[in-house]
Motif scaffolding. Structure first.
Motif, PDB file in Angstrom:
ATOM      1  N   THR A 181      -5.684   4.684  -5.784  1.00 34.32           N
ATOM      2  CA  THR A 181      -5.106   3.760  -7.308  1.00 34.32           C
ATOM      3  C   THR A 181      -4.684   4.766  -8.330  1.00 34.32           C
ATOM      4  OG1 THR A 181      -6.086   1.840  -8.962  1.00 34.32           O
ATOM      5  CG2 THR A 181      -7.699   3.834  -7.678  1.00 34.32           C
ATOM      6  N   THR A 240      -2.942  -0.560 -10.072  1.00 28.63           N
ATOM      7  CA  THR A 240      -2.353  -1.104  -8.493  1.00 28.63           C
ATOM      8  C   THR A 240      -3.387  -0.038  -7.638  1.00 28.63           C
ATOM      9  OG1 THR A 240      -0.410  -1.713  -9.812  1.00 28.63           O
ATOM     10  CG2 THR A 240      -0.767  -1.671  -7.216  1.00 28.63           C
ATOM     11  N   LYS A 269      -3.426   0.233  -3.393  1.00 29.94           N
ATOM     12  CA  LYS A 269      -3.170   0.258  -2.570  1.00 29.94           C
ATOM     13  C   LYS A 269      -3.264   0.892  -0.608  1.00 29.94           C
ATOM     14  CE  LYS A 269       1.607   1.265  -4.119  1.00 29.94           C
ATOM     15  NZ  LYS A 269       2.471   1.976  -4.274  1.00 29.94           N
ATOM     16  N   TYR A 270      -3.321   0.615   0.331  1.00 24.29           N
ATOM     17  CA  TYR A 270      -3.550   0.373   2.044  1.00 24.29           C
ATOM     18  C   TYR A 270      -2.763   1.443   2.536  1.00 24.29           C
ATOM     19  CZ  TYR A 270      -7.691  -0.363   5.729  1.00 24.29           C
ATOM     20  OH  TYR A 270      -7.917   0.418   6.039  1.00 24.29           O
ATOM     21  N   ARG A 299      -1.314  -3.151   2.752  1.00 22.35           N
ATOM     22  CA  ARG A 299      -0.868  -3.945   1.626  1.00 22.35           C
ATOM     23  C   ARG A 299      -0.715  -2.909   0.121  1.00 22.35           C
ATOM     24  NH1 ARG A 299      -3.823  -4.554   5.847  1.00 22.35           N
ATOM     25  NH2 ARG A 299      -4.060  -6.796   6.473  1.00 22.35           N
ATOM     26  N   TYR A 302      -2.681  -4.286  -3.677  1.00 20.71           N
ATOM     27  CA  TYR A 302      -3.178  -5.423  -4.138  1.00 20.71           C
ATOM     28  C   TYR A 302      -2.980  -4.662  -5.732  1.00 20.71           C
ATOM     29  CZ  TYR A 302      -5.537  -4.415   0.493  1.00 20.71           C
ATOM     30  OH  TYR A 302      -5.965  -3.919   1.397  1.00 20.71           O
ATOM     31  N   ALA A 329      -4.659  -7.329 -11.192  1.00 16.20           N
ATOM     32  CA  ALA A 329      -6.060  -8.022 -11.017  1.00 16.20           C
ATOM     33  C   ALA A 329      -6.688  -7.481 -12.422  1.00 16.20           C
ATOM     34  CB  ALA A 329      -7.105  -8.112 -10.171  1.00 16.20           C
ATOM     35  N   TRP A 370     -13.001  -7.322  -3.416  1.00 11.88           N
ATOM     36  CA  TRP A 370     -11.766  -7.416  -3.028  1.00 11.88           C
ATOM     37  C   TRP A 370     -11.850  -7.442  -0.663  1.00 11.88           C
ATOM     38  CZ3 TRP A 370      -7.293  -7.796  -5.011  1.00 11.88           C
ATOM     39  CH2 TRP A 370      -6.729  -7.659  -5.584  1.00 11.88           C
ATOM     40  N   ASN A 416      -4.731  -9.167   0.356  1.00  7.12           N
ATOM     41  CA  ASN A 416      -4.551  -8.665  -1.083  1.00  7.12           C
ATOM     42  C   ASN A 416      -3.565  -9.142  -2.033  1.00  7.12           C
ATOM     43  OD1 ASN A 416      -2.001  -9.332   0.298  1.00  7.12           O
ATOM     44  ND2 ASN A 416      -0.910  -7.495  -0.697  1.00  7.12           N
ATOM     45  N   SER A 417      -4.054 -10.833  -2.274  1.00 13.70           N
ATOM     46  CA  SER A 417      -3.476 -12.456  -2.679  1.00 13.70           C
ATOM     47  C   SER A 417      -4.828 -12.715  -3.479  1.00 13.70           C
ATOM     48  CB  SER A 417      -2.642 -13.321  -2.269  1.00 13.70           C
ATOM     49  OG  SER A 417      -4.089 -13.940  -1.170  1.00 13.70           O
ATOM     50  N   GLN A 418      -5.820 -12.174  -3.306  1.00 16.18           N
ATOM     51  CA  GLN A 418      -7.363 -12.499  -4.614  1.00 16.18           C
ATOM     52  C   GLN A 418      -8.043 -12.462  -4.181  1.00 16.18           C
ATOM     53  OE1 GLN A 418      -9.273 -16.765  -3.088  1.00 16.18           O
ATOM     54  NE2 GLN A 418      -9.712 -15.550  -1.049  1.00 16.18           N
ATOM     55  N   SER A 419      -8.738 -11.837  -5.207  1.00 15.52           N
ATOM     56  CA  SER A 419     -10.106 -11.148  -5.824  1.00 15.52           C
ATOM     57  C   SER A 419     -11.546 -11.609  -6.070  1.00 15.52           C
ATOM     58  CB  SER A 419      -9.813  -9.705  -5.853  1.00 15.52           C
ATOM     59  OG  SER A 419      -9.124  -9.626  -7.383  1.00 15.52           O
TER      60      SER A 419
END
Length: 476
Positions: free
Chosen positions: A99, A103, A105-106, A190, A192, A195, A223, A228-231
């Motif tokens: 991170t 942002t 990232k995975y 993904r 994220y 947020a 998360w 990755n669209s919501q937390s």
């Protein structure tokens, strides 16, 4: 400056090490002396030899984050890597969370088979004397058993071949596949994003292997790795009126074995333990770990130096190690009345707090780490120094080392200190602050060089630490 290391982390097995830098790159190292990778002869030799320290080599690197610009807030987002966390290994693939300020990232890193090929070139030239044409066929060195080049001459008996004067520059023959290589390839699975309104200061994987948390100054989000669209916002300390804000979140980490438990620290020096089973929004903590200042000792710098910059759970989950500007503190989860041990790191800088405030050094965030067996702990300091303390019964170790090729250059004999057991402590044990001098050992401090990031190997007695753009490994 983009090469300066800003994050460092071992995976749970200790076979891989990851570093992140200010340029947004993630560099991976792999262990080369692991018994699983050794030949039979090497294994037999190891059975009759003394244990060796772990050795690592470069594996691969990839660009994790790029500089961005938030047009809505007119804010430039740096590519600097703030934190790196390893995920669970699956199908011989490595998984990494990284991170920057905004942002997460995975990443998946897996060895891919790449064909190793040899290309044969045919060079021709026409002889002016006899009209014969000589050609040279050269194979690339990668396709030859001797590792070098090979040249063979062929005479063409048919003079009717239409070779122009001077011959062809080159005739390319079909490609010959001579083998395959395994090359690590990184792929972002993904992203994220969007947020957090404030800079992300920490991320932590859950022991369930399915979820992780991310924390900024005011909120902690939960998360799912696959979504990755919501937390879910589980901690929110933002007041209705920002003028009433008195403390911010500085670090957050999951318990190593209990997937429902996590801890987060604050700028007031408090550590709160929360249980996700209590409620969806964990406004109320289950335990509070805080050490109150003695009456009359409060000053302008009291709250600044009390701010916790890092917390780490011990591997057994029984203790929490915290680092503020002046000290390391070890907490027992079963005793919230105060720390079971306090280790002095920067007590010699107390007379210089005004100068440290003027040059912003007082806001430096030093990390801390514990050994896998829980017998030692370490943290960084200025002049590229780091301190190692013993925290078991009868262990009064307090060692100062320098992140350089000569780590013992700054070390001096430690004074005798009384031994105290962790289980019988009723007040803090203060160690490492008895020596006079600029850094406790009589050496002057260089505030421009600081060792902020370090990590302890999970099973071996070794430490990886970052000093500027250099990575050092130390073995006991």
């Amino acid at each position: 400056s983009v090469d300066i290391i800003s994050a460092i982390e071992f995976d749970k097995s200790g076979d891989h090490l990851a570093t992140g830098d200010r340029g947004g790159r993630v560099v991976l190292f792999e262990r080369t002396d692991a018994r699983g990778n050794a030949s039979r002869t090497e294994l037999e030799r190891q059975d009759y030899s003394v244990p060796r320290h772990p050795e690592f080599r470069y594996k691969t690197e990839f660009q994790s984050h790029e500089p961005e610009f938030d047009y809505l807030k007119s804010l430039e987002i740096e590519e600097k890597i703030n934190k790196i966390k390893w995920g669970q290994t699956a199908n011989n693939a490595l998984f990494i969370l990284s991170t920057n300020d905004k942002t997460i990232k995975y990443w998946k890193v897996q060895d891919k088979k790449v064909k190793r090929i040899s290309v044969m070139n045919l060079d021709t030239s026409q002889s002016a004397d006899n009209g014969t044409t000589s050609s040279s066929s050269t194979s690339s060195s990668r396709g030859l058993p001797n590792g070098g080049s090979s040249e063979k001459s062929y005479n063409c008996a048919n003079n009717d071949l239409p070779f122009p004067p001077g011959g062809y520059a080159s005739l390319r023959l079909p490609v010959v596949v001579t083998g395959q290589e395994l090359n690590p390839v990184a792929r972002c699975r993904r992203v994220y994003a969007h947020a957090h309104d404030y800079h992300i200061n920490s991320i932590s994987n859950n022991s369930d292997g399915e979820t992780f948390i991310s924390a900024d100054d005011l909120r902690i989000n939960l998360w799912n790795l696959e979504i990755n669209s919501q937390s879910f916002n589980i901690v929110d300390v933002k007041p209705a009126n920002m003028e009433d804000l008195t403390e911010v979140i500085t670090c957050a980490e999951f318990h190593p074995t209990h997937c429902n438990t996590l801890a987060y620290s604050s700028s007031k020096g408090a550590i709160r333990l929360i249980d996700l089973r209590q409620s969806a929004l964990c406004d109320n903590h289950s335990k509070l770990f805080e050490e109150h200042e003695a009456p009359g000792s409060k000053s302008f710098f009291t709250e600044i130096i009390a701010s916790v910059s890092d917390i780490k759970f011990a591997r057994d989950g029984r203790h929490i190690l915290s680092r503020d500007y002046m000290t390391l503190k070890l907490w027992d989860l079963n005793m919230d009345s105060g720390p079971v041990a306090t280790f002095q790191v920067h007590e010699h800088l107390r007379p210089k707090l005004c100068d440290l405030y003027e040059n912003d050094s007082i806001f430096d965030k030093f990390e801390c780490c514990l050994s896998g067996d829980g017998h030692r702990l370490a943290t960084g300091s200025y002049s590229n120094l780091f301190r190692v303390f013993g925290c078991t019964s009868g262990n009064t170790e307090a060692t100062t080392l320098e992140a350089s090729r000569n780590p013992m250059r700054r070390q001096v004999a430690n004074p005798t200190r009384p031994t105290r057991t962790l289980t019988s402590l009723t007040r803090a044990v203060r160690r490492g602050g008895e020596n006079a001098g600029a850094d406790g050992n009589g050496n002057s401090n260089d505030f421009s060089t600081k060792l902020l990031h370090l990590a302890w190997h999970p099973t071996e007695n070794s430490i990886a630490c970052a000093a500027g753009n250099s990575l050092y490994m130390y073995y006991a």
